[in-house]
Design a protein around this motif. Sequence first.
Motif, PDB file in Angstrom:
ATOM      1  N   GLN A   1       0.821  -1.197   0.000  1.00  0.00           N
ATOM      2  CA  GLN A   1       0.000   0.000   0.000  1.00  0.00           C
ATOM      3  C   GLN A   1       0.861   1.255   0.000  1.00  0.00           C
ATOM      4  O   GLN A   1       1.999   1.237   0.487  1.00  0.00           O
TER       5      GLN A   1
ATOM      6  N   GLN B   1       0.602   5.512   0.767  1.00  0.00           N
ATOM      7  CA  GLN B   1      -0.166   6.629   1.301  1.00  0.00           C
ATOM      8  C   GLN B   1       0.369   7.923   0.689  1.00  0.00           C
ATOM      9  O   GLN B   1       1.580   8.096   0.565  1.00  0.00           O
TER      10      GLN B   1
ATOM     11  N   GLY C   1       5.124   4.238   2.328  1.00  0.00           N
ATOM     12  CA  GLY C   1       4.667   2.863   2.179  1.00  0.00           C
ATOM     13  C   GLY C   1       5.474   2.160   1.107  1.00  0.00           C
ATOM     14  O   GLY C   1       6.679   2.337   1.004  1.00  0.00           O
TER      15      GLY C   1
ATOM     16  N   ASP D   1      -3.830   3.574  -8.954  1.00  0.00           N
ATOM     17  CA  ASP D   1      -3.865   2.731  -7.768  1.00  0.00           C
ATOM     18  C   ASP D   1      -4.104   3.505  -6.476  1.00  0.00           C
ATOM     19  O   ASP D   1      -4.781   3.018  -5.575  1.00  0.00           O
ATOM     20  N   TYR D   2      -3.507   4.672  -6.349  1.00  0.00           N
ATOM     21  CA  TYR D   2      -3.507   5.384  -5.071  1.00  0.00           C
ATOM     22  C   TYR D   2      -3.851   6.858  -5.255  1.00  0.00           C
ATOM     23  O   TYR D   2      -3.420   7.497  -6.212  1.00  0.00           O
TER      24      TYR D   2
END
Length: 121
Positions: A1, A3, A26, A109-110
């Motif tokens: 993950q 952030q 991360g 993705d983020y």
Amino acid sequence: QVQLVESGGGLVQAGGSLRLSCVASGSIFSINTMGWYRQGPGIERELVATLTSGGTTKYADSVKGRFTISGINAKNTVYLQMNSLKPEDTAVYYCAADRYAGRRWYEYDYWGQGTQVTVSS
């Protein structure tokens, strides 16, 4: 993950400047592309600028010559220097990161939580 934490938004008069920052933490080794997208009221989220780990940049036509994306090893920190701001630049600006290059925003993705940029006329 991964952030993402953005900072640097605010209120500025037309013609002014702001710099947005985005720090990733991360599993940053997985990141290929980082960038900025924005969403104004009633408007679909749109590209502002992206930067790949290889140094390739991409800009929306509306910001070319006014905004500059840069990064410290594009996988960890990315900046967006915004000059000659216009009222139409008013939007929530989101930092985004992706394991791939060239994907559409909805495939990323983020995402960060967004930072408001307001340009007064």
